[in-house]
Design a protein around this motif. Structure first.
Motif, PDB file in Angstrom:
ATOM      1  N   ARG A 100       0.843  -1.195   0.000  1.00  0.00           N
ATOM      2  CA  ARG A 100       0.000   0.000   0.000  1.00  0.00           C
ATOM      3  C   ARG A 100       0.877   1.244   0.000  1.00  0.00           C
ATOM      4  O   ARG A 100       0.619   2.207  -0.710  1.00  0.00           O
ATOM      5  CB  ARG A 100      -0.914  -0.010   1.235  1.00  0.00           C
ATOM      6  N   VAL A 131       0.970   4.147  -2.705  1.00  0.00           N
ATOM      7  CA  VAL A 131       0.788   5.521  -2.274  1.00  0.00           C
ATOM      8  C   VAL A 131       1.795   6.440  -2.960  1.00  0.00           C
ATOM      9  O   VAL A 131       1.487   7.534  -3.396  1.00  0.00           O
ATOM     10  CB  VAL A 131       0.934   5.590  -0.731  1.00  0.00           C
ATOM     11  N   GLU A 150      -6.890  15.073  -3.261  1.00  0.00           N
ATOM     12  CA  GLU A 150      -8.020  14.681  -2.412  1.00  0.00           C
ATOM     13  C   GLU A 150      -7.921  15.305  -1.034  1.00  0.00           C
ATOM     14  O   GLU A 150      -8.905  15.787  -0.483  1.00  0.00           O
ATOM     15  CB  GLU A 150      -8.044  13.154  -2.271  1.00  0.00           C
ATOM     16  N   MET A 151      -6.707  15.302  -0.496  1.00  0.00           N
ATOM     17  CA  MET A 151      -6.497  15.852   0.837  1.00  0.00           C
ATOM     18  C   MET A 151      -6.832  17.345   0.845  1.00  0.00           C
ATOM     19  O   MET A 151      -7.525  17.837   1.743  1.00  0.00           O
ATOM     20  CB  MET A 151      -5.036  15.636   1.238  1.00  0.00           C
ATOM     21  N   GLU A 170     -10.564  17.839   0.716  1.00  0.00           N
ATOM     22  CA  GLU A 170     -11.205  17.507   1.982  1.00  0.00           C
ATOM     23  C   GLU A 170     -11.053  18.646   2.984  1.00  0.00           C
ATOM     24  O   GLU A 170     -12.001  19.039   3.666  1.00  0.00           O
ATOM     25  CB  GLU A 170     -10.551  16.231   2.523  1.00  0.00           C
ATOM     26  N   MET A 171      -9.866  19.184   3.048  1.00  0.00           N
ATOM     27  CA  MET A 171      -9.593  20.246   4.024  1.00  0.00           C
ATOM     28  C   MET A 171     -10.297  21.537   3.624  1.00  0.00           C
ATOM     29  O   MET A 171     -10.787  22.282   4.475  1.00  0.00           O
ATOM     30  CB  MET A 171      -8.079  20.468   4.140  1.00  0.00           C
ATOM     31  N   ILE A 190      -0.080  20.872   8.296  1.00  0.00           N
ATOM     32  CA  ILE A 190      -0.847  19.636   8.467  1.00  0.00           C
ATOM     33  C   ILE A 190      -0.695  18.729   7.252  1.00  0.00           C
ATOM     34  O   ILE A 190      -0.505  17.517   7.367  1.00  0.00           O
ATOM     35  CB  ILE A 190      -2.334  19.965   8.737  1.00  0.00           C
ATOM     36  N   ALA A 208       0.776  14.959   7.194  1.00  0.00           N
ATOM     37  CA  ALA A 208       0.021  13.865   6.586  1.00  0.00           C
ATOM     38  C   ALA A 208       0.864  13.156   5.538  1.00  0.00           C
ATOM     39  O   ALA A 208       0.886  11.936   5.441  1.00  0.00           O
ATOM     40  CB  ALA A 208      -1.260  14.392   5.955  1.00  0.00           C
ATOM     41  N   GLN A 250       3.373  10.890   6.971  1.00  0.00           N
ATOM     42  CA  GLN A 250       2.791   9.665   7.521  1.00  0.00           C
ATOM     43  C   GLN A 250       2.601   8.597   6.470  1.00  0.00           C
ATOM     44  O   GLN A 250       2.475   7.425   6.785  1.00  0.00           O
ATOM     45  CB  GLN A 250       1.410   9.977   8.112  1.00  0.00           C
ATOM     46  N   ARG A 251       2.563   9.017   5.232  1.00  0.00           N
ATOM     47  CA  ARG A 251       2.267   8.022   4.202  1.00  0.00           C
ATOM     48  C   ARG A 251       3.343   6.959   4.083  1.00  0.00           C
ATOM     49  O   ARG A 251       3.183   5.984   3.379  1.00  0.00           O
ATOM     50  CB  ARG A 251       2.136   8.716   2.849  1.00  0.00           C
ATOM     51  N   GLY A 252       4.472   7.205   4.728  1.00  0.00           N
ATOM     52  CA  GLY A 252       5.568   6.248   4.563  1.00  0.00           C
ATOM     53  C   GLY A 252       6.235   6.527   3.237  1.00  0.00           C
ATOM     54  O   GLY A 252       5.755   7.364   2.469  1.00  0.00           O
TER      55      GLY A 252
END
Lengths: 901, 108
Positions: free
Chosen positions: A5, A9, A19-20, A23-24, A59, A63, A66-68
């Protein structure tokens, strides 16, 4: 799954980001509307929504991380940044890369060399169970001899100790193809030989059991890889004919590259089956005679059997030998790991020097790499200090310490990789150079040198590359951690690269200075080692060999090459000698079966008949004509030279001349003249001693010359003959060489003349002397590389120290310090540091000297000249490197220094 | 009552708890936390999103774009099986923690 995954990503980055954002954005919009509904003004509503939400971009960044796989993305950035940084300072990059390339190149080359010479078992995977077998007299443990074929057969019959047994005999012979014939080393082997050593032919096949049977007489040969290469690697080699001592042999196979048999450094040009011995060697012993002891044996132990366990069971085999021997000659067996270097020796060889020698070679070349790394660390440190402000800015802008350290490490890694690639190019180039050098030396030698040339060793590559990367990262980590550990406010306020005020002592022992002192110390040690090797080579070369070399010429003939038919060899040899003596410019001439310093194979055990069996001594046998001692200037201490009649076949009594050492060993202080001796070949009978000579040396490594036994050449009928010629004056040598060569050709166009050269070349191109010289050159190069690196290091650190103290020095000068004061301020520190480095280096040098003096000929571990040269050279160079920055310090203009801050 | 900052590390648990009652979008989660805590707990709304992405990566949540109640496109988050398990274990730890801290604080 998770990892997959993360990977996906990475490729959906754009979409995810969009998308992020969407959303925000919607969240903010709703909050704004909610605020509006609560009665805020539009501006107020939007502002409150943002405040409540927090920093949108921060932010998003959180994020994303965090996705690696972020490290991959950032790694790319780091890499690009590293390349930009390195490109920005090409000088630094170039010096760093050259430093690394030298360190790595030297190590890769040295590792490859040591690996081929000492580490790589030539009989690769099987070597673990291989062992060499020796037999000694049961009563006198030191009396070793070779095996007979009957013994070989008996020992090879099924038993619980050996799974397979091989036999070999080394001989010299004239080997060639078409007209190009050369004296070479031959190895006669049993049919099991190649299979036992676990090698597969590069082309063709190896010997069959039938071909190995004594007197089988099948003319087949297997060629050494380098022999095939020397002939230009003809494609149709397998199946073609070569000449061995004038007989045709069909090449049935080529051994794989790098395979030279059981021994590490030298191998035969061709292998022949044992069964072909009578065909290939003129005075071949009959292997079926139970009294012919010629075979050297080696065995593969039964799987799972250790050498110790095998030794414990040797009794069974000794029983078999004693049945063969009847009651007369009880034997004992000895089992050792196969020898690396000694050929044709019937007794176990002491090769304990190998491991320390290999360790020392690797250790000294690793020292070069350490010096290179120290230097690099110093450069990175200085560079880090210069970039302190840049790093402080980045830290204050929110970069984490880990990120910056990582980025500095990536920079170092890029350097390491570039340096590594250049290093390997250096290694392959220097390896080529060494091989060419060795090739030119060994071109005339009578054996194949096993160092093969199919490029650099992959393991060596990997090991050095790994070591280099690790070393660079370790050495880059210290500066990286150092420069990122700082007080932000201080560093932003401070001007470019000025270190915080520190005490004298901490400045003296600052990291940079310690690194430089380490470099100085190691350079002293390397230079000292180099000096010791040079000393060793010089003393060895200067040692009086015990015979004359001035005006001495050597001509080598091989009548075996013509076949054994026709005129007897002795007659031809007589004619040859007579012709040489009649040639103008020749003072003396004599014939001999061997040349000093030329790899003697003919060793015998000499006994006194009637005396205890334990009263015996090893001696090298040389068969010589009358006038030999006079020609070579070997002093006759007692008795007389051979007479003309003693030189004839069948003349009785058999006579011999021995050297003073053999006389002492066998007869002590009693008079040896008129006494009888025998050798371990009982068929030869007894010889009466008619003279004693002073022993000439035969090599450079041994302290004492080997003991010698001389017998009349004419009685022995040896086909390979050396003609020694003493010219009237040394200046006449080239003329006599040409004249004699021409005359011999004219008298007999088929004269099997193999070489003609001054005797001195045998001494100078002796393999041991050559190795010693190569070592002296190698360590000299190492020493000077490290000297160079140390000087660069000292200069860099001092320049940097002066640059960062510009303001302080300016103030001192402004307050009335004279330039001399400032200079001595800078120099004093440099002198003290150099002195400390040299002192540590001398201590290390003495330790290295202890190890070296065990290996080198007549070298003192405390050699004052070598110590003095090494220390003095480094001290001078280091002080010179201090002097320039010190002078620069005195040129500081106080006004400029103060204003520029 | 005044707003209280979240205890660090509890946001995930709250989000899982809210989603246990049915899937919703980021805005909805923030609203529900407010409502359920009687407007005492204030989530810094921005930090909700990295938490959501993190939990989605761990496999506790699933997301899907859909239509919100007022006909906007919004990303809906749903609890997965793993998420429910995680919620249970965090709930248990939390209960023990509250009990233990309560005992300490009320002891005389």
């Amino acid at each position: 799954m998770n990892f997959l995954r993360k990977i996906t990503v990475l490729f959906r980055k754009e979409k995810l980001d969009a998308e992020m954002a969407e959303e925000m954005r919607q969240h903010l919009e709703r909050r704004t509307q909610a605020n509006l509904a609560a009665g805020m003004s539009p501006d107020e509503a939007r502002f409150a929504a943002r405040r409540q939400f927090g920093g949108v971009d921060q932010i998003k960044e959180i994020a994303r991380e965090q996705r690696g796989m972020m490290w991959l993305e950032q790694g790319g950035q780091d890499l690009r940044y590293a390349f930009r940084q390195l490109a920005k300072s090409p000088g630094f990059t170039a010096v760093a890369v050259v430093t690394l390339a030298l360190g790595i190149g030297v190590n890769a080359a040295m590792f490859g060399f040591v690996r081929t010479m000492f580490l790589r078992p030539l009989a690769q995977e099987k070597r673990g169970h291989l062992a060499a077998l020796y037999t000694s007299d049961a009563q006198a443990a030191a009396n070793f001899r070779a095996f007979s074929f009957a013994e070989f057969s008996a020992l090879g019959e099924a038993n619980g100790i050996f799974s397979d047994l091989g036999a070999m005999v080394f001989e010299h012979g004239a080997v060639g193809r078409n007209d190009a014939v050369k004296r070479s080393l031959l190895c006669f082997v049993s049919g099991s030989y190649f299979q036992l050593l676990g090698v597969q032919p590069l082309a063709g096949r190896f010997f069959s059991a039938e071909e190995g049977r004594p007197n089988a007489g099948l003319p087949v040969a297997v060629a050494h890889y380098s022999f095939w290469q020397r002939l230009g690697a003809p494609a149709d080699f397998v199946g073609s004919e070569i000449q061995v001592n004038g007989h045709s042999f069909t090449v049935i196979g080529i051994a794989p590259a790098g395979f030279g048999g059981l021994h590490a450094s030298i191998g035969p040009d061709v292998w022949l089956p044992l069964g072909a011995m009578p065909r290939a060697v003129v005075r071949a012993d009959d292997l079926l005679d139970p009294r012919t002891f010629r075979l050297s044996l080696f065995a593969a132990l039964q799987p799972g059997l250790s050498l110790e366990a095998a030794r414990a069971q040797l009794g069974v085999l000794e029983g078999r030998l004693n049945v063969l021997a009847g009651t007369g000659d009880p034997r004992r067996l000895a089992l050792t790991p196969p020898p690396h270097f000694s050929l044709g020796n019937n007794s176990p060889a002491d090769e304990n020097f190998l491991a320390p020698f290999a360790a020392l070679s690797l250790g000294l070349s690793a020292t070069v790499l350490v010096v290179a790394c120290l230097n690099l660390a110093n450069m990175l440190l200085a560079r880090g200090a210069v970039r302190q402000k840049e790093i402080a800015v980045r830290l204050s802008l929110g970069a984490t310490r880990g990120r910056i350290v990582r980025q500095l490490l990536v920079e170092a890694l890029v350097l390491a990789v570039i340096g590594g690639v250049c290093g390997l190019l250096t290694a392959s180039w220097s390896g080529q150079l060494a091989r060419n050098l060795a090739g030119s030396f060994f071109g005339e030698s009578a054996f194949a040198f096993n160092v093969h040339s199919e490029g650099i060793d992959l393991v060596a590559l990997f090991v050095t590359g790994l070591f280099c990367v690790v070393a660079t990262l370790v050495f880059a980590l210290v500066p990286a951690l150092r420069v990122t550990r700082l007080n932000l406010v201080d560093d932003l306020k401070r001007q470019g690269g000025e270190p915080a005020a520190r005490g004298n002592w901490s400045r003296f022992f600052s990291l940079g200075h310690c690194l430089v002192m380490g470099q100085i110390a190691l350079a002293v040690m390397l230079l000292f080692s180099a000096a010791l090797f040079v000393r060793g080579a010089v003393t060895a070369a200067e040692r009086a060999p015990g015979f004359t070399t001035a005006g001495e010429l050597v001509f080598n003939f091989d009548y075996g090459f013509e076949g054994s038919s026709g005129t007897p060899i002795a007659r031809k040899q007589e004619a040859l000698l007579a012709r040489a003596l009649a040639t103008p410019g020749v003072a003396h001439a004599a014939l001999a079966s061997a040349v000093p310093y030329n790899f003697e194979l003919n060793h015998h055990r000499v006994f006194v008949p009637g005396a205890a069996r334990s009263l015996a001594a090893d001696a090298g046998e040389t068969d010589v004509s009358r006038g030999y001692f006079q020609t070579l200037g070997i002093p006759l201490l007692r008795g007389r030279d051979f007479t003309a009649s003693e030189n004839l076949v069948g003349s009785r009594p058999l006579v011999a001349i021995i050297d003073d050492q053999l006389a002492r060993a066998l007869f002590g202080s009693t008079d040896p003249l008129g006494r009888n001796v025998t050798t371990d070949d009982p068929a030869e009978g007894q010889f009466q001693i008619i003279g004693v000579v002073r022993s000439p040396h035969d090599g450079i490594m041994e302290d004492a010359a080997p003991r010698r036994l001389y017998r009349p050449l004419g009685q022995i009928r040896r086909p390979d003959t050396y003609l020694h010629v003493q010219t009237t004056t040394p200046a006449a040598m080239p003329a006599v060489l040409d004249r004699l060569r021409r005359e011999l050709r004219m008298a007999d166009p088929d004269t099997p003349l193999l070489l003609a050269k001054p005797l001195a070349t045998f001494v100078e191109k002796n393999i041991n002397l050559l190795l010693l010289r190569l070592a002296a050159i190698a360590f000299g190069v190492f020493g000077f590389i490290s000297l160079l690196l140390a000087v660069v290091g000292v200069y860099g650190v001092k320049s940097y120290a002066v640059a960062t103290r510009t303001r302080e020095l300016g103030i001192r000068l402004a307050l009335g310090a004279r330039p001399g004061d400032v200079m001595s301020l800078v120099l004093r520190q440099g002198i003290l540091q150099t002195a400390l480095g040299v002192t540590i280096g001398l201590t290390l040098a003495l330790l290295a000297g202890q190890a070296l003096s065990k290996m080198l000929y007549r070298v003192s571990p405390l050699d004052p000249l070598a110590l003095g040269i090494a220390a003095g050279l480094i001290a001078l160079a280091a002080l010179g490197a201090c002097f320039i920055p010190a002078r620069r310090a005195t040129k500081v203009d106080p006004m400029v220094a103060l204003r520029c801050e | 009552m005044a707003n209280i900052e979240l205890i660090p590390g509890t946001l995930d648990m709250l989000v899982l708890r809210v989603l246990n009652g049915g899937s919703t979008h980021g805005w909805g989660i923030a609203q529900r936390i407010g409502v359920l805590s009687s407007e005492v707990l204030k989530v810094e709304e921005g930090s909700l999103y990295p938490a959501l992405y993190r939990m989605e990566q761990k496999g506790w949540l699933e997301s899907e774009w859909g239509q919100s109640e007022n006909n906007r496109r919004a990303k809906f988050y749903t609890l997965t099986k793993a998420g429910r398990k995680q919620l249970e274990s965090e709930q248990k730890t939390w209960d023990q923690l509250v009990l233990a801290i309560g005992q300490v604080m009320r002891s005389s």
